[in-house]
Write a protein that holds these residues in place. Structure first.
Motif, PDB file in Angstrom:
ATOM      1  N   SER A   5      92.436  51.101  38.618  1.00 45.20           N
ATOM      2  CA  SER A   5      91.702  50.255  37.375  1.00 45.20           C
ATOM      3  C   SER A   5      90.657  49.711  37.560  1.00 45.20           C
ATOM      4  N   ARG A   6      89.652  49.509  39.202  1.00 44.34           N
ATOM      5  CA  ARG A   6      88.492  49.390  39.961  1.00 44.34           C
ATOM      6  C   ARG A   6      88.099  50.310  39.432  1.00 44.34           C
ATOM      7  N   GLU A   9      86.425  50.245  36.316  1.00 45.66           N
ATOM      8  CA  GLU A   9      86.030  48.773  35.795  1.00 45.66           C
ATOM      9  C   GLU A   9      84.622  49.324  36.202  1.00 45.66           C
ATOM     10  N   GLU A  12      83.152  51.629  33.906  1.00 48.72           N
ATOM     11  CA  GLU A  12      82.505  51.018  32.612  1.00 48.72           C
ATOM     12  C   GLU A  12      81.081  50.090  32.981  1.00 48.72           C
ATOM     13  N   GLN A  13      81.099  49.650  34.187  1.00 52.07           N
ATOM     14  CA  GLN A  13      80.186  49.011  34.989  1.00 52.07           C
ATOM     15  C   GLN A  13      78.803  50.066  34.294  1.00 52.07           C
TER      16      GLN A  13
END
Length: 197
Positions: A5-6, A9, A12-13
């Protein structure tokens, strides 16, 4: 699971920060160094996610395919294939429009590059396959009767979907309708020729 999940993220960032820089300075003028500085990461970390700057733009299609699978699962119990397809593609279009300026930029850059367009065609193929599967199930369950093969129908719907994105992208900052409403209206028109009922 938390680690995955990290990682997602962070990817995506990087994608969103890079698109912001592309918008401000132009795609060609932005360096990987600038992207990593804006994200607060090392160059090595960047290359763990993207082999080169151009691949950032391809993440648009990749992220849409992830969302496609989630949306199909979410709307699996919708009986009518047109409504299911409208909801599924509506989710993708909503995601696209929620970062409207950045997504417009990514779309335009992909259209300008033969290499990027070729790579993006893999995502388009996956979208086509998923729509054809929805249509096949609808025919098997008696929810759709059509004289057209599911591949032809899926191709037509994909065409409407990308025409909607292209039209919306070219409209600029003040579109006259939401992207999802525009897609729904166009699908209404072509569905009359698809559904044999």
């Amino acid at each position: 699971m938390l680690r995955e999940s990290r990682k997602k993220e962070l990817k995506e960032q990087i994608f969103l920060q890079a698109l912001q820089l592309f918008r401000e300075k132009g795609f060609e003028q932005v360096t990987v160094q600038e992207i990593t500085a804006k994200c607060g990461i090392a160059k090595g970390t960047f290359f763990n996610y993207f082999a080169k700057k151009e691949e950032i733009l391809l993440y648009l299609g990749e992220s849409q395919i992830d969302l496609l699978h989630q949306s199909i699962e979410k709307h699996r119990d919708i009986d009518h294939p047109k409504e299911q397809i409208t909801l599924v593609l509506g989710d993708l279009l909503h995601n696209f429009s929620s970062h409207s300026e950045l997504m417009r930029l990514a779309t335009m850059e992909i259209m300008k590059s033969a290499h990027l367009a070729g790579e993006e065609s893999k995502s388009v193929h996956q979208l086509h396959q998923q729509l054809a599967s929805i249509l096949d199930r609808a025919i098997q369950n008696g929810k759709l009767q059509s004289r057209w093969e599911t591949g032809v129908i899926a191709t037509t719907i994909v065409g409407v979907y990308f025409h909607t994105i292209l039209s919306w992208t070219l409209q600029g900052a003040q579109p006259t309708t939401t992207i999802s409403d525009s897609f729904r209206q166009q699908l209404d028109v072509v569905w009359e020729g698809i559904d044999g009922n």
